[in-house]
Design an enzyme around this catalytic site. Structure first.
Site, PDB file in Angstrom:
ATOM      1  N   HIS A  91     -20.021 -10.786 -25.904  1.00 32.53           N
ATOM      2  CA  HIS A  91     -21.479 -10.961 -25.829  1.00 32.53           C
ATOM      3  C   HIS A  91     -21.952 -11.232 -24.394  1.00 32.53           C
ATOM      4  CE1 HIS A  91     -22.383 -10.902 -30.138  1.00 32.53           C
ATOM      5  NE2 HIS A  91     -21.136 -11.340 -30.252  1.00 32.53           N
ATOM      6  N   VAL A 151     -50.885 -24.740 -27.406  1.00 31.42           N
ATOM      7  CA  VAL A 151     -50.653 -23.689 -26.407  1.00 31.42           C
ATOM      8  C   VAL A 151     -50.956 -22.288 -26.962  1.00 31.42           C
ATOM      9  CG1 VAL A 151     -48.953 -22.689 -24.831  1.00 31.42           C
ATOM     10  CG2 VAL A 151     -48.779 -25.081 -25.473  1.00 31.42           C
ATOM     11  N   ASP A 152     -50.407 -21.967 -28.120  1.00 29.90           N
ATOM     12  CA  ASP A 152     -50.483 -20.587 -28.594  1.00 29.90           C
ATOM     13  C   ASP A 152     -51.913 -20.141 -28.877  1.00 29.90           C
ATOM     14  OD1 ASP A 152     -47.811 -20.975 -28.448  1.00 29.90           O
ATOM     15  OD2 ASP A 152     -47.469 -21.063 -30.609  1.00 29.90           O
ATOM     16  N   SER A 153     -52.647 -20.943 -29.646  1.00 30.75           N
ATOM     17  CA  SER A 153     -54.006 -20.506 -29.973  1.00 30.75           C
ATOM     18  C   SER A 153     -54.903 -20.566 -28.738  1.00 30.75           C
ATOM     19  CB  SER A 153     -54.584 -21.315 -31.133  1.00 30.75           C
ATOM     20  OG  SER A 153     -54.801 -22.651 -30.772  1.00 30.75           O
ATOM     21  N   SER A 154     -54.638 -21.483 -27.816  1.00 28.37           N
ATOM     22  CA  SER A 154     -55.454 -21.558 -26.599  1.00 28.37           C
ATOM     23  C   SER A 154     -55.247 -20.323 -25.734  1.00 28.37           C
ATOM     24  CB  SER A 154     -55.090 -22.797 -25.778  1.00 28.37           C
ATOM     25  OG  SER A 154     -55.340 -23.955 -26.518  1.00 28.37           O
ATOM     26  N   GLY A 193     -56.185 -26.030 -30.129  1.00 26.75           N
ATOM     27  CA  GLY A 193     -56.025 -26.796 -28.894  1.00 26.75           C
ATOM     28  C   GLY A 193     -54.580 -26.765 -28.410  1.00 26.75           C
TER      29      GLY A 193
END
Ligand code: XMP
Length: 509
Positions: A165, A222-225, A220
């Site tokens: 790997h 990280v992702d949705s902001s 509020g």
């Protein structure tokens, strides 16, 4: 771009991470991807991933063999190599010895994948089957004590295979090997950056939604902001964010969100103040899972109602990330035991009849942070500590009441203030307070007190799967404790939680 065919290895996302670290875009797709789709994607190279199956096993995953006739360079890793060998007429055998862990790789020819790699180098093995006979046109490039064919190539066809790997850090020159494949063999350019992503994503969002309206549940976090700011850049006022105040947010959190998104960023934001409704439904509830379900269900209800107030909405945006996407469609990973019914609970109802817009669905978390920075979001948002959807409700052990919320909010705000003031906020995965349903005796002035106990939780972690309690300096703990007991009415004792995950979890409920 590089196409990665997902044969189910636990390391798949790591392959994608490594490719992107070289600034080359890649996408992971399941083995049943049609050949026509692959052709249309026009990848510079294909990586066939590892996987837990044995190639001769019934139902073992296979991709259309036609990919080997497209004239595109192919790198097979572990099972991916075995698939290629079988598809091209070679033989795979069940090994007597299973090889797992470190192995010394003897490189026979320092060219191709091994250009610039030492003659002996450490690699990471994890396989049962191995190559018995290579197909016509292949030569052995490297071996280990247990595995005569640890690497092979067919230069004419541009096919390469590694039994080990290269994507895991234990393979010392793995990064170099992948770079050789990407740049020397596939001739990729280092064009994947957040700047190019923004241009691309903005065009894609515009093409998908035209002048239609899009709603987004803003938390509020990280992702949705980041999703909000990206969508705002693409479609401006046609993005309508909905923030639901569920009554179990931290101190001043709702105001901060309005200030940042409405005032500073000029984003179209609607506010649903539903705290009372949530609290009434949580009345008398002490079971953590019931709290979660009530909050999840009520959120959907409030959001749906708010969405119906906006006319002509056709699209619903979500901050889905790449790991969610890959995991949700993985044909090989079995469901793991439900410890807490948490993650991605925000699933909004299908009956809303809205088309999904998921502009972050090909990004990993750290890429979302980079994107946030590229879009000019403040560090405070980009590096925000995670906060659970059910909020303070799962940090109040026992019943959630307005009074108890008030106590926890004040204590939590002091804790976070001290953590920030001592430059610890970004070093910790999470730091928060938990209100216990236990009272203890204390003395304040000359008075006996009988008040709540508050626990402090501070954790370090990379991914929340495992986490260690943080060894906060004693003087900081002392200051936090003194301030909370002095400044918050209703708390007369502070304790520090010194349990790691596992066996404990990060949140108390
Ligand atoms: P645990 O407590 O399982 O938490 O160690 C791992 C991470 O998940 C967060 N968490 C939640 N997030 N809804 C969420 O959105 C939930 O119900 C929930 N429960 C836990 C937790 O804060 C930590 O980051």
């Amino acid at each position: 771009m590089i196409l990665i065919i997902d044969f189910g290895s636990q390391y798949n996302q790591l392959i994608a991470r490594r490719v992107r670290e070289h600034h080359v875009y890649c996408q992971i797709e399941p083995p049943d991807i049609p050949l026509a789709t692959i052709k249309a994607m026009n990848p510079e190279g294909i990586i066939l991933s590892g996987g837990p199956a044995s190639i001769y096993e019934k139902g073992s995953p296979r991709v259309d063999k036609g990919i080997l006739n497209l004239g595109i360079p192919v790198l097979g890793i572990c099972y991916g190599l075995q698939f290629m060998v079988d598809a091209l007429g070679g033989k795979v055998i069940g090994s007597k010895k299973r090889e797992y862990g470190f192995a010394e790789l003897n490189v026979k020819k320092q060219s191709g994948i091994f250009q610039g790699v030492g003659k002996k180098t450490q690699c990471w093995m994890s396989h049962g089957d191995s190559i018995g006979e290579l197909p016509h046109g292949f030569t052995i490039m490297a071996s280990t004590a247990n595995t005569p064919v640890a690497a092979a190539e067919n230069l004419k066809k541009n096919f390469y295979g590694l039994q080990f790997h290269p994507e895991v850090v234990h393979t010392k020159s793995g990064k170099k090997m992948l770079a050789n494949f990407l740049f020397d063999i596939c001739r990729c350019k280092k064009s994947w950056s957040m700047k190019s992503f923004v241009t691309h994503a903005v065009a894609e969002i515009r093409a998908q939604v035209g002048d239609g309206k899009v709603i987004l549940g803003l938390s509020g976090g990280v992702d949705s902001s980041v999703a909000a700011v990206l969508l705002h850049r693409a479609i401006g006022r046609n993005l309508i964010c909905v923030f639901v105040d569920n009554g179990v947010l931290r101190l001043n959190e709702a105001d901060k969100v309005i200030e940042m998104f409405k005032k500073n960023l000029k984003i179209n934001l609607r506010f649903a103040r539903a705290g009372k409704l949530f609290l009434s439904r949580l009345k008398g509830v002490t079971d953590p899972e019931r709290k979660r379900k009530i909050i999840g269900r009520t959120f959907i209800e409030v959001f749906d109602k708010e969405a119906h107030k906006i006319k002509n909405v056709k699209f619903l945006a979500q901050g889905t990330l790449y790991p969610d996407l890959i995991e949700s469609r993985s044909a090989f990973g079995g469901p793991s035991a439900v410890i807490k019914s948490h993650h991605n609970v925000g699933g909004l109802p299908k009956k809303m009849n809205l088309q999904l817009v998921e502009p972050l669905k090909h990004l990993f978390k750290d890429e979302v942070r980079l994107l946030g920075k590229e879009l000019g979001l403040a560090d405070d948002v980009v590096w925000r500590q995670p906060f659970p959807g059910p909020g303070l409700a799962i940090r109040i052990i026992g019943e959630v009441t307005a009074k108890r919320l008030d106590v926890l909010r004040k204590a939590d705000a002091i804790l976070l203030e001290e953590i920030r003031a001592n430059n610890l906020y970004y070093k910790l995965w999470q730091s928060f307070a938990v209100l216990l349903p236990i009272k203890s005796v204390g003395i304040m002035g000359d008075q006996r007190t009988y008040e709540n106990i508050l626990a402090i939780r501070a954790m370090t972690s990379d991914d929340a799967m495992t986490a260690d309690w943080a060894q906060l300096p004693h003087d900081i703990l002392a200051r936090i404790s003194t301030r909370i007991i002095n400044e918050v009415r209703g708390v007369n004792r502070v304790v520090y939680d010194i349990s790691s995950k596992p066996p404990s979890t990060i949140e108390w409920e």
